[in-house]
Design a protein around this motif. Structure first.
Motif, PDB file in Angstrom:
ATOM      1  N   GLU A  39      20.656   8.298  -0.344  1.00 34.17           N
ATOM      2  CA  GLU A  39      20.041   9.612  -0.170  1.00 34.17           C
ATOM      3  C   GLU A  39      21.136  10.640   0.085  1.00 34.17           C
ATOM      4  O   GLU A  39      22.180  10.332   0.656  1.00 34.17           O
ATOM      5  CB  GLU A  39      19.045   9.603   0.974  1.00 34.17           C
ATOM      6  CG  GLU A  39      19.637   9.352   2.330  1.00 34.17           C
ATOM      7  CD  GLU A  39      18.604   9.377   3.440  1.00 34.17           C
ATOM      8  OE1 GLU A  39      17.545   9.986   3.257  1.00 34.17           O
ATOM      9  OE2 GLU A  39      18.887   8.791   4.484  1.00 34.17           O
ATOM     10  N   ILE A  40      20.886  11.865  -0.332  1.00 35.81           N
ATOM     11  CA  ILE A  40      21.832  12.957  -0.141  1.00 35.81           C
ATOM     12  C   ILE A  40      21.606  13.548   1.243  1.00 35.81           C
ATOM     13  O   ILE A  40      20.467  13.847   1.613  1.00 35.81           O
ATOM     14  CB  ILE A  40      21.651  14.021  -1.234  1.00 35.81           C
ATOM     15  CG1 ILE A  40      21.964  13.411  -2.595  1.00 35.81           C
ATOM     16  CG2 ILE A  40      22.541  15.220  -0.966  1.00 35.81           C
ATOM     17  CD1 ILE A  40      21.653  14.320  -3.754  1.00 35.81           C
ATOM     18  N   ILE A  41      22.695  13.716   2.000  1.00 32.42           N
ATOM     19  CA  ILE A  41      22.596  14.294   3.334  1.00 32.42           C
ATOM     20  C   ILE A  41      23.584  15.451   3.466  1.00 32.42           C
ATOM     21  O   ILE A  41      24.543  15.556   2.693  1.00 32.42           O
ATOM     22  CB  ILE A  41      22.867  13.255   4.444  1.00 32.42           C
ATOM     23  CG1 ILE A  41      24.259  12.660   4.297  1.00 32.42           C
ATOM     24  CG2 ILE A  41      21.814  12.176   4.436  1.00 32.42           C
ATOM     25  CD1 ILE A  41      24.700  11.843   5.479  1.00 32.42           C
ATOM     26  N   ILE A  42      23.371  16.303   4.471  1.00 28.87           N
ATOM     27  CA  ILE A  42      24.245  17.430   4.759  1.00 28.87           C
ATOM     28  C   ILE A  42      24.849  17.217   6.138  1.00 28.87           C
ATOM     29  O   ILE A  42      24.130  16.928   7.094  1.00 28.87           O
ATOM     30  CB  ILE A  42      23.466  18.756   4.718  1.00 28.87           C
ATOM     31  CG1 ILE A  42      22.880  18.972   3.335  1.00 28.87           C
ATOM     32  CG2 ILE A  42      24.366  19.916   5.114  1.00 28.87           C
ATOM     33  CD1 ILE A  42      21.931  20.146   3.253  1.00 28.87           C
ATOM     34  N   THR A  44      27.124  14.824   1.279  1.00 30.74           N
ATOM     35  CA  THR A  44      27.547  13.463   0.992  1.00 30.74           C
ATOM     36  C   THR A  44      26.308  12.596   0.822  1.00 30.74           C
ATOM     37  O   THR A  44      25.188  13.094   0.904  1.00 30.74           O
ATOM     38  CB  THR A  44      28.466  12.926   2.115  1.00 30.74           C
ATOM     39  OG1 THR A  44      28.971  11.659   1.742  1.00 30.74           O
ATOM     40  CG2 THR A  44      27.726  12.827   3.427  1.00 30.74           C
ATOM     41  N   THR A  45      26.508  11.309   0.583  1.00 34.41           N
ATOM     42  CA  THR A  45      25.382  10.391   0.431  1.00 34.41           C
ATOM     43  C   THR A  45      25.512   9.258   1.431  1.00 34.41           C
ATOM     44  O   THR A  45      26.597   8.991   1.938  1.00 34.41           O
ATOM     45  CB  THR A  45      25.332   9.787  -0.986  1.00 34.41           C
ATOM     46  OG1 THR A  45      26.530   9.055  -1.217  1.00 34.41           O
ATOM     47  CG2 THR A  45      25.140  10.859  -2.033  1.00 34.41           C
ATOM     48  N   LYS A  64      30.796  12.204  11.167  1.00 35.62           N
ATOM     49  CA  LYS A  64      32.116  12.019  10.580  1.00 35.62           C
ATOM     50  C   LYS A  64      33.029  13.135  11.066  1.00 35.62           C
ATOM     51  O   LYS A  64      32.572  14.231  11.367  1.00 35.62           O
ATOM     52  CB  LYS A  64      32.066  12.062   9.054  1.00 35.62           C
ATOM     53  CG  LYS A  64      31.449  10.860   8.423  1.00 35.62           C
ATOM     54  CD  LYS A  64      31.672  10.869   6.929  1.00 35.62           C
ATOM     55  CE  LYS A  64      31.189   9.571   6.322  1.00 35.62           C
ATOM     56  NZ  LYS A  64      31.560   9.471   4.928  1.00 35.62           N
ATOM     57  N   VAL A  65      34.322  12.844  11.116  1.00 39.38           N
ATOM     58  CA  VAL A  65      35.308  13.860  11.464  1.00 39.38           C
ATOM     59  C   VAL A  65      35.798  14.472  10.155  1.00 39.38           C
ATOM     60  O   VAL A  65      36.374  13.783   9.318  1.00 39.38           O
ATOM     61  CB  VAL A  65      36.475  13.255  12.264  1.00 39.38           C
ATOM     62  CG1 VAL A  65      37.525  14.301  12.534  1.00 39.38           C
ATOM     63  CG2 VAL A  65      35.966  12.660  13.555  1.00 39.38           C
ATOM     64  N   THR A  95      36.970  18.566  13.095  1.00 39.12           N
ATOM     65  CA  THR A  95      35.910  18.547  14.096  1.00 39.12           C
ATOM     66  C   THR A  95      34.858  17.516  13.703  1.00 39.12           C
ATOM     67  O   THR A  95      34.822  17.039  12.570  1.00 39.12           O
ATOM     68  CB  THR A  95      35.228  19.933  14.217  1.00 39.12           C
ATOM     69  OG1 THR A  95      34.684  20.290  12.949  1.00 39.12           O
ATOM     70  CG2 THR A  95      36.207  20.991  14.676  1.00 39.12           C
ATOM     71  N   VAL A  96      33.964  17.204  14.643  1.00 41.02           N
ATOM     72  CA  VAL A  96      32.881  16.262  14.381  1.00 41.02           C
ATOM     73  C   VAL A  96      31.776  16.982  13.621  1.00 41.02           C
ATOM     74  O   VAL A  96      31.345  18.068  14.012  1.00 41.02           O
ATOM     75  CB  VAL A  96      32.332  15.684  15.697  1.00 41.02           C
ATOM     76  CG1 VAL A  96      31.139  14.797  15.427  1.00 41.02           C
ATOM     77  CG2 VAL A  96      33.406  14.927  16.437  1.00 41.02           C
ATOM     78  N   HIS A  97      31.328  16.388  12.541  1.00 50.10           N
ATOM     79  CA  HIS A  97      30.222  16.910  11.741  1.00 50.10           C
ATOM     80  C   HIS A  97      29.068  15.920  11.831  1.00 50.10           C
ATOM     81  O   HIS A  97      29.268  14.731  11.616  1.00 50.10           O
ATOM     82  CB  HIS A  97      30.638  17.097  10.281  1.00 50.10           C
ATOM     83  CG  HIS A  97      31.543  18.275  10.066  1.00 50.10           C
ATOM     84  ND1 HIS A  97      32.785  18.358  10.623  1.00 50.10           N
ATOM     85  CD2 HIS A  97      31.352  19.404   9.357  1.00 50.10           C
ATOM     86  CE1 HIS A  97      33.333  19.496  10.253  1.00 50.10           C
ATOM     87  NE2 HIS A  97      32.483  20.152   9.485  1.00 50.10           N
ATOM     88  N   ARG A  98      27.872  16.419  12.128  1.00 48.37           N
ATOM     89  CA  ARG A  98      26.704  15.569  12.326  1.00 48.37           C
ATOM     90  C   ARG A  98      25.680  15.847  11.221  1.00 48.37           C
ATOM     91  O   ARG A  98      25.551  16.959  10.725  1.00 48.37           O
ATOM     92  CB  ARG A  98      26.087  15.868  13.693  1.00 48.37           C
ATOM     93  CG  ARG A  98      24.981  14.892  14.063  1.00 48.37           C
ATOM     94  CD  ARG A  98      24.571  15.031  15.515  1.00 48.37           C
ATOM     95  NE  ARG A  98      25.672  14.622  16.387  1.00 48.37           N
ATOM     96  CZ  ARG A  98      26.051  15.309  17.466  1.00 48.37           C
ATOM     97  NH1 ARG A  98      25.445  16.401  17.817  1.00 48.37           N
ATOM     98  NH2 ARG A  98      27.060  14.877  18.201  1.00 48.37           N
TER      99      ARG A  98
END
Length: 57
Positions: A4-7, A25-26, A40-41, A51-54
């Motif tokens: 699945e595609i996520i942001i 990303t997926t 992910k950083v 930075t941390v991306h959620r």
């Protein structure tokens, strides 16, 4: 389709009053390793650092 595609959105930029960076990303839907939100950083160009991306839902 098992992916699945996520942001992913930066968690630190809004606290500093700057626009958050976003990445697309997926991820595997059926993976037992990532049951919650993915983190992910990644590099944030407005803050000029990593930075941390959620994951957004």
């Amino acid at each position: 389709m098992p992916r699945e595609i996520i942001i992913l959105e930066c968690t630190e930029a809004r606290a500093e009053g700057k626009p958050p960076s976003r990445y697309v990303t997926t991820r595997n839907k059926k993976s037992l390793r990532t049951p919650g939100r993915l983190e992910k950083v990644k590099f944030n160009p407005s803050l000029q650092r990593r930075t941390v991306h959620r994951e957004l839902r």
